[in-house]
Design an enzyme around this catalytic site. Structure first.
Site, PDB file in Angstrom:
ATOM      1  N   ASP A 269      -6.821 -21.612  -4.694  1.00  0.00           N
ATOM      2  CA  ASP A 269      -7.933 -22.308  -4.062  1.00  0.00           C
ATOM      3  C   ASP A 269      -7.512 -22.713  -2.655  1.00  0.00           C
ATOM      4  O   ASP A 269      -6.312 -22.790  -2.343  1.00  0.00           O
ATOM      5  CB  ASP A 269      -8.353 -23.542  -4.860  1.00  0.00           C
ATOM      6  N   ASP A 315     -15.019 -16.784  -8.748  1.00  0.00           N
ATOM      7  CA  ASP A 315     -16.128 -17.710  -8.934  1.00  0.00           C
ATOM      8  C   ASP A 315     -16.425 -18.270  -7.550  1.00  0.00           C
ATOM      9  O   ASP A 315     -15.924 -19.321  -7.168  1.00  0.00           O
ATOM     10  CB  ASP A 315     -15.729 -18.801  -9.932  1.00  0.00           C
ATOM     11  N   CYS A 368     -22.642 -19.852  -9.391  1.00  0.00           N
ATOM     12  CA  CYS A 368     -23.555 -20.745 -10.123  1.00  0.00           C
ATOM     13  C   CYS A 368     -24.857 -20.831  -9.333  1.00  0.00           C
ATOM     14  O   CYS A 368     -25.401 -21.905  -9.107  1.00  0.00           O
ATOM     15  CB  CYS A 368     -22.938 -22.123 -10.356  1.00  0.00           C
TER      16      CYS A 368
END
Length: 439
Positions: A269, A315, A368
């Site tokens: 990340d 993601d 998402c």
């Protein structure tokens, strides 16, 4: 707290959220209640639920107030919400703003005129344009229409409802059945999920963080759609896996459980804070096959590990347009410029992450979001740039992965991609595509 004191606290919470428009509302709320520890749990829940209701209906409330020529002050927003969403009478609102210690002051003449004008009106007024009528920001309407077509009103209405509390049983420490029994022993009733083989749902959003079942790592909080994205990696013991946009490692935890702690998973990340936050979660879950890597400008980690991973999960950062029932403030904080910037960022991340995949390995791209610009169109553009990759249809990937994980035989979606939404699957809105590098 008295009912009027709860209203005063709600006004204060709405004011603090409005004062930090680019900060996630849940972070603001956490600080708000931490500074007011004298507010008990029942009062805190009541204040938070009403404050979240104001945020959830903010587009409509703003429309009503603008129609009266009024600015959406925190006081007026709460007053309008009580009248329009909860059906209060004028007298009820006046009693909720009595003035005095611990209470909100009485309405001034302008507020009084607004209260009288709004009383008895419908929240979703027929005169509204599509945006406020559907409770969707105008910039997102084209994408929502493209994704849902004739089902748009149903999809928007479902996005308007509060989300349930979803849990994932941590198979490194327990089984789903044993986790459900452990919750029941603590007075928490859970249901088995429709699609995830690890999932449990608590419909009434009970507090879970202080439960023994959670603190001992038997369950993690994770929406069912997010669990299905982890499932689609098809990760198996002994594999090398990269969770390239890991955040606080929610999907890393699920993938590690699929791997039974054998093999290696790297959580990457750009935020050191998020990766540090993952440490406690990994330890509580009993994950010992994970490592963390901070992605920094000029970092050569991806180049040094080119072609080394069996599975790479991306993601990607996105608008979160599929999670607005859970994060209603996000539809207020996000604008068209954010979408444009995210599309460019997603493309760059995909290009870099693709280099990590070994021949025959797979890249799972997920968001998402429910907007085609971030989802199917992003995948189409990627495949046109990377002829070494090909799409794996959802039905084929599911048939290969589901039996080993105990999932349902039939995939949740009929199309080529995993496309989930609250109205059709009871999950948050998610997208995932499985892409395979040719051998």
């Amino acid at each position: 707290m008295t009912p009027s004191a709860r209203i005063a606290a709600t006004v204060a919470l709405v004011a603090e959220v409005a004062a930090a428009p680019r900060r996630p509302a849940d972070a603001t709320a956490n600080s708000f209640f931490r500074d007011r520890r004298y507010i008990g749990s029942g009062d805190r829940r009541a204040v938070a639920e009403r404050g979240w209701g104001v945020l959830r209906q903010r587009l409509r409330l703003d429309w009503h107030l603008a129609r009266l020529g009024l600015a959406p002050t925190p006081r007026l927003l709460v007053m309008a919400y009580l009248l329009l969403a909860e059906g209060w009478t004028v007298d009820g609102v006046l009693q909720a703003f009595p003035g005095g210690r611990f209470n909100a002051g009485p309405p001034d003449p302008g507020e009084m005129a607004a209260i009288q004008a709004l009383a008895g009106r419908p929240l979703a007024d027929p005169a509204m344009s599509d945006g406020p009528r559907l409770n969707l920001p105008d910039w997102a309407l084209p994408g929502y229409r493209a994704r849902f077509g004739d089902a748009l009103p149903e999809a928007a209405a479902a996005m308007d409802q509060p989300a349930p509390l979803d849990l994932r049983a941590n198979l490194l420490r327990t089984t789903r059945e044993a986790a459900m029994e452990s919750l029941a022993a603590e007075g928490i009733s859970a249901e088995v999920m429709a699609y995830s083989p690890w999932g449990l749902r608590i419909p009434d959003r009970r507090p879970i963080l202080a439960s023994r079942t959670f603190t001992e790592g038997l369950v993690e909080i994770q929406d069912e759609g997010s669990q299905l994205i982890a499932l689609l990696t098809g990760a198996m013991p002994g594999m090398r896996v990269a969770d390239y946009c890991a955040g606080a490692a929610g999907k890393t935890l699920a993938v590690a459980a699929m791997m039974r702690n054998r093999g290696r998973i790297t959580a990457c990340d750009v935020s050191a804070t998020r990766l540090e936050g993952a440490v406690k979660r990994l330890r509580r879950a009993g994950v010992d096959n994970a490592e963390r890597h901070l992605l920094e400008p000029g970092d050569r980690w991806a180049k040094r590990r080119a072609g080394q991973f069996d599975r790479v999960l991306v993601d990607a950062p996105c608008t979160g347009a599929g999670t607005w029932r859970r994060n209603p403030d996000a539809r207020l904080r996000t604008v068209q410029r954010d979408l444009d910037e995210l599309i460019t960022k997603q493309s760059a991340i995909l290009d870099t992450a693709a280099g990590l995949v070994r021949p025959g390995g797979r890249l799972v791209y997920a968001t998402c979001s429910v907007l085609p610009e971030e989802d199917s169109r992003q995948v189409d553009a990627f495949l046109s740039r990377h002829p070494a990759f090909e799409a794996v249809a959802l039905r084929d990937a599911w048939a290969e992965i589901a039996p080993a994980q105990g999932a349902t035989v039939t995939p949740p979606c009929e199309g080529p991609w995993l496309e989930l939404a609250p109205h059709s699957h009871g999950t948050d809105g998610f997208f995932a595509a499985v892409l395979q590098r040719k051998a």
